[in-house]
Design a protein around this motif. Structure first.
Motif, mmCIF file in Angstrom:
data_model
loop_
_atom_site.group_PDB
_atom_site.id
_atom_site.type_symbol
_atom_site.label_atom_id
_atom_site.label_comp_id
_atom_site.label_asym_id
_atom_site.label_seq_id
_atom_site.Cartn_x
_atom_site.Cartn_y
_atom_site.Cartn_z
ATOM 1 N N GLN A 22 38.134 43.844 31.420
ATOM 2 C CA GLN A 22 38.266 43.970 33.053
ATOM 3 C C GLN A 22 39.994 44.299 33.351
ATOM 4 N N SER A 41 38.954 37.749 30.760
ATOM 5 C CA SER A 41 38.987 38.744 32.198
ATOM 6 C C SER A 41 39.313 39.577 30.688
ATOM 7 N N ILE A 66 44.572 40.631 38.360
ATOM 8 C CA ILE A 66 42.724 39.977 37.875
ATOM 9 C C ILE A 66 42.739 38.749 37.116
#
Length: 156
Positions: free
Chosen positions: A139, A136, A43
């Motif tokens: 996530q 991020s 990611i």
């Protein structure tokens, strides 16, 4: 990349993930931890590349194509390293001044094909990695939690 500088991530919810991992056998723990950090690093790698496209003027694609990650087991856990494989990645992230080392002047050819000479060039910071980490965080945590929960048979 050599000498980029370490950016350490203190992941939100790390203790919860570690507690879940500790429910697994020591053998499974390392394997699942590696799967989890690889999922999180993937990611981050994607977000870093997206940010590069936003803040940098892409000419050849060498910088963006040099971004990669690798995970490895460490004890009963795992760590992931994300690399920028071009030496000029650091100056874009942090900014800085470039001065000649072996010559009196810097030299390059600009986009119009003209020779340009300078005693020094100051490059402004155009961060792409640090914002990717900040953007991020949720996530990364969520995918790592899903990987670990899946190994435990939990489906949250």
């Amino acid at each position: 990349m050599s000498n980029f500088g370490d950016i350490q991530i203190d992941l939100k919810g790390k203790e919860e993930l570690e507690a879940k991992l500790n429910k697994l056998s020591s053998y499974a723990r390392g394997s699942v931890a590696l799967d989890a950090v690889n999922a999180g690093a993937a990611i981050l790698e994607t977000r870093i590349k997206i940010n590069m496209d936003k803040v940098l003027h892409r000419r050849t694609g060498m910088l963006i194509n040099s971004v990669s990650f690798s995970g490895r087991r460490e004890g009963q856990g795992a760590v992931a390293t994300i690399r920028v494989g071009q030496v000029y990645g650091k100056i874009h992230e942090y900014g800085g001044t470039i001065v000649p080392i072996r010559a009196k002047m810097l030299h390059w050819v600009n986009e119009q094909g003209e020779d340009v000479f300078a005693r020094k060039v100051t490059i402004p910071a155009r961060p792409y990695m640090r914002p990717a980490i900040a953007e991020s965080e949720d996530q990364v945590y969520n995918i790592m939690r899903r990987v670990i929960s899946g190994a435990l048979g939990e489906f949250k």
